[in-house]
Write a protein that holds these residues in place. Structure first.
Motif, short mmCIF file in Angstrom:
data_model
loop_
_atom_site.label_atom_id
_atom_site.label_comp_id
_atom_site.label_asym_id
_atom_site.label_seq_id
_atom_site.Cartn_x
_atom_site.Cartn_y
_atom_site.Cartn_z
N ASN A 98 0.83 -1.21 0.00
CA ASN A 98 0.00 0.00 0.00
C ASN A 98 0.86 1.26 0.00
OD1 ASN A 98 -2.51 -1.14 -0.20
ND2 ASN A 98 -2.88 -1.22 1.99
N THR A 99 2.05 1.19 0.59
CA THR A 99 2.97 2.33 0.51
C THR A 99 3.40 2.56 -0.94
OG1 THR A 99 3.77 1.82 2.74
CG2 THR A 99 5.12 3.30 1.42
N LEU A 100 3.59 1.46 -1.68
CA LEU A 100 3.91 1.58 -3.10
C LEU A 100 2.72 2.14 -3.88
CD1 LEU A 100 5.84 -1.78 -3.70
CD2 LEU A 100 6.80 0.50 -3.35
N PHE A 101 1.52 1.69 -3.52
CA PHE A 101 0.32 2.23 -4.17
C PHE A 101 0.22 3.74 -3.93
CE2 PHE A 101 -1.97 -2.05 -4.38
CZ PHE A 101 -2.01 -2.05 -5.76
N ASN A 102 0.65 4.19 -2.76
CA ASN A 102 0.60 5.62 -2.47
C ASN A 102 1.49 6.40 -3.44
OD1 ASN A 102 0.17 8.08 -0.67
ND2 ASN A 102 2.37 7.83 -0.47
N CYS A 103 2.67 5.84 -3.75
CA CYS A 103 3.54 6.49 -4.74
C CYS A 103 2.88 6.52 -6.10
CB CYS A 103 4.87 5.75 -4.81
SG CYS A 103 5.82 5.79 -3.29
N GLY A 104 2.21 5.42 -6.44
CA GLY A 104 1.47 5.38 -7.70
C GLY A 104 0.36 6.40 -7.74
N ASN A 105 -0.32 6.58 -6.61
CA ASN A 105 -1.40 7.57 -6.55
C ASN A 105 -0.87 8.98 -6.76
OD1 ASN A 105 -3.50 5.74 -6.09
ND2 ASN A 105 -3.18 5.75 -3.88
N LEU A 106 0.31 9.26 -6.22
CA LEU A 106 0.93 10.58 -6.43
C LEU A 106 1.17 10.83 -7.91
CD1 LEU A 106 2.40 13.18 -5.69
CD2 LEU A 106 4.42 11.82 -5.09
N TYR A 107 1.72 9.85 -8.59
CA TYR A 107 2.01 10.01 -10.02
C TYR A 107 0.73 10.15 -10.84
CZ TYR A 107 4.21 9.25 -14.56
OH TYR A 107 4.64 9.40 -15.85
N LEU A 108 -0.28 9.34 -10.53
CA LEU A 108 -1.56 9.42 -11.26
C LEU A 108 -2.24 10.77 -11.03
CD1 LEU A 108 -2.99 5.83 -10.66
CD2 LEU A 108 -2.15 6.79 -12.81
N LEU A 109 -2.22 11.24 -9.79
CA LEU A 109 -2.83 12.53 -9.50
C LEU A 109 -2.13 13.65 -10.27
CD1 LEU A 109 -3.35 12.09 -5.66
CD2 LEU A 109 -5.17 12.55 -7.32
N SER A 154 -7.51 0.50 -4.19
CA SER A 154 -8.79 0.88 -4.79
C SER A 154 -8.70 2.26 -5.43
CB SER A 154 -9.89 0.87 -3.71
OG SER A 154 -11.08 1.46 -4.18
N THR A 155 -8.08 3.19 -4.72
CA THR A 155 -7.91 4.55 -5.25
C THR A 155 -6.99 4.55 -6.47
OG1 THR A 155 -8.19 5.46 -3.02
CG2 THR A 155 -7.17 6.89 -4.66
N PHE A 156 -5.94 3.76 -6.42
CA PHE A 156 -4.98 3.69 -7.53
C PHE A 156 -5.67 3.28 -8.83
CE2 PHE A 156 -2.15 1.18 -10.21
CZ PHE A 156 -1.10 2.05 -10.41
N PHE A 157 -6.42 2.19 -8.79
CA PHE A 157 -7.02 1.69 -10.03
C PHE A 157 -8.19 2.57 -10.49
CE2 PHE A 157 -4.79 -2.23 -8.82
CZ PHE A 157 -4.19 -2.53 -10.04
N THR A 158 -8.89 3.19 -9.56
CA THR A 158 -9.97 4.10 -9.95
C THR A 158 -9.41 5.35 -10.61
OG1 THR A 158 -11.28 3.30 -8.07
CG2 THR A 158 -12.04 5.29 -9.16
N LEU A 159 -8.35 5.92 -10.03
CA LEU A 159 -7.70 7.08 -10.65
C LEU A 159 -7.10 6.72 -12.01
CD1 LEU A 159 -5.81 8.66 -7.61
CD2 LEU A 159 -7.84 9.57 -8.74
N PHE A 160 -6.52 5.54 -12.11
CA PHE A 160 -5.92 5.09 -13.37
C PHE A 160 -7.01 4.97 -14.45
CE2 PHE A 160 -2.22 2.15 -14.84
CZ PHE A 160 -2.08 2.92 -15.98
N ALA A 161 -8.16 4.41 -14.06
CA ALA A 161 -9.28 4.29 -15.00
C ALA A 161 -9.75 5.67 -15.47
CB ALA A 161 -10.43 3.52 -14.35
#
Length: 476
Positions: A98-109, A154-161
């Protein structure tokens, strides 16, 4: 991405990851054993790591997206590093995903902010980068980057979509939407929102074409309808004509068919499963809890205060009250009715004193039976601010699509849980006009202060229940 902006973003990403790793290490040392919902998620993920894909804990209510993603990320590392023993799929390793997903969320945002505000050349790289960095540290989401919950993935894949939708890659968006649903079934609503933005764009085009044909110079190309009975009738007439036009329906279906397939597949799952929830359904029953919408609007007003608070907006609200007193009286009466007849209180909200909503309910709403009614004027102002900020940057049809999905994602929830507000808040926030750097720094400061307080309380204000020797901790 310009070279200078790329350097800034990379440096801040690296700093964010370093700080997150330090916090992850501290939290994992203090709370080594699975905590709260982790007592269900961690053992289930460990079964998947062992290849036991047909064993399922009936207390888990979400689909296995989190566990499948965990296995997909961990197993290659295990093979490459030749890891064995307890370290494989340990609580710490699972949490770090989930810490890695947080990094992904930063990039997607960051990518979403750049795409949405692409045409705004007056904004600087700092505004785009700070907006993404601030939102990636949004307190409710950031805290669960250190525990094994479904929220970060969940946030990562929704933002990616949604990012793929913005780039008109609708097949990819639909496939990513399926991944988001595998993390949390209610993400179907946000897959529907992705489709709704496409429909809204088509409506904007049809509206602009009609205005051009009428040569009405007073009407802009974007949908602008006065807040009145006549304006409402005009909008309703347009929506009806659009929905009953074969040409429009075909044009929309030709673009949104990937999302329709996802919706159809989910409908088939619901029929087969005899419901949306898997596992224990007794604590996740849908209802019409309209005040959830008011809680979300208040929550949004609070966390967006550094950006939305200004005396000019307050003056506009007072002017709006003076111009249309009957409208606001009607809205107040409707809100009072919804609060009176449709307030539902979940048993967990009253019983579990480890969650912050427990104290919000106990110290605010339970202080007196009239408090929930006295808060109605605040709800009205929060709703007005919400719409006022959105309509300044988005078309009316886009806002209608978002509001429909917002209602669908909040109202059926009986439990007041701030985690359910993460996705609608982030989508609201990224669509606000880029704020000046001082306001963005205020927002980042607010989020940092809340994160620091939350993590401090979680680590250093533990307690025990009289009937148990287990350590309990406060959290979102």
């Amino acid at each position: 991405m310009e070279l200078f902006e790329g350097y800034i973003f990379t440096a801040l990403c690296s700093t964010n990851f370093l700080i997150s790793c330090l916090l992850f290490s501290k939290i994992t040392r203090e709370q080594r054993e699975p905590y709260m919902d982790e007592i269900f998620h961690v053992p289930q993920a460990q079964k998947y790591c062992e290849g036991k894909f047909y064993e399922w804990d009936p207390m888990i209510t979400t689909l296995p997206g989190l566990y499948l993603a965990s296995v997909g990320l961990i197993q290659p590392v295990v093979w490459l590093a030749n890891l064995t023993g307890k370290v494989v799929c340990s609580s710490a390793m699972l949490r770090f995903i989930n810490t890695l997903f947080n990094c992904g969320n930063l990039y997607l945002l960051y990518l979403i902010v750049c795409k949405i505000h692409l045409k705004d050349k007056s904004k600087t790289a700092w505004q785009r980068v700070l907006t993404a960095l601030s939102l990636s540290s949004f307190p409710v989401l950031y805290f669960f980057s250190f525990l094994y919950y479904t929220d970060a993935g969940s946030t990562f894949f929704t933002l990616f979509a949604y990012l793929m939708t913005l780039y008109s890659s609708h097949k990819a968006a639909a496939m990513l939407g399926v991944c988001a649903i595998l993390f949390r079934q209610t993400n179907l609503v946000w897959v529907g929102f992705c489709a709704g933005t496409v429909v809204a764009q088509k409506m904007d085009e049809v509206w602009a074409t009609e205005q051009t044909k009428k040569r009405d110079q007073r009407s802009p190309t974007a949908c602008h309808v006065p807040l009145s009975i006549a304006g409402t009738k005009r909008l309703a007439r347009f929506l009806w004509e659009f929905a009953t036009s074969t040409t429009n329906v075909k044009a929309v279906a030709a673009v949104t068919w990937p999302y329709l397939m996802v919706a159809g597949g989910f409908a088939g799952f619901v029929v087969w499963n005899r419901g949306i929830v898997v596992g224990d359904r007794s604590s996740h029953e849908a209802c019409l809890n309209f005040p959830q919408l008011f809680y979300f609007l208040s929550f949004t007003l609070l966390f967006s205060l550094p950006l939305t608070l200004c005396h000019k907006r307050a003056l506009r609200f007072l002017q709006s009250l003076r111009r249309q007193p009957l409208l606001y009286l009607a809205l107040t009466a409707l809100t009072l009715l919804l609060v009176w007849r449709f307030t539902h209180v979940h048993k967990y909200l009253l019983a579990d004193n480890r969650h912050f909503p427990f104290y919000v309910w106990q110290r605010v709403y339970q202080r007196h039976e009239l408090v929930r009614f006295l808060l109605v004027p605040g709800y009205i102002f929060a709703a007005w601010t919400f719409l006022d900020t959105l309509l300044r940057g988005r078309s009316l049809f886009w806002v209608l699509a978002f509001c429909v999905c917002l209602v669908a994602s909040t109202v059926p929830q009986k439990l007041l849980e701030f985690r359910y507000f993460i996705m609608p808040y982030l989508l609201y926030r990224v669509h606000l006009p880029l704020a000046p750097v001082p306001r963005l720094l205020m927002e980042a400061g607010l989020y940092t202060a809340v994160n620091a307080a939350t993590i401090y309380v979680f680590l250093h204000r533990s307690f025990q229940w009289p009937e148990s020797t287990d350590v309990q901790r406060f959290m979102w």
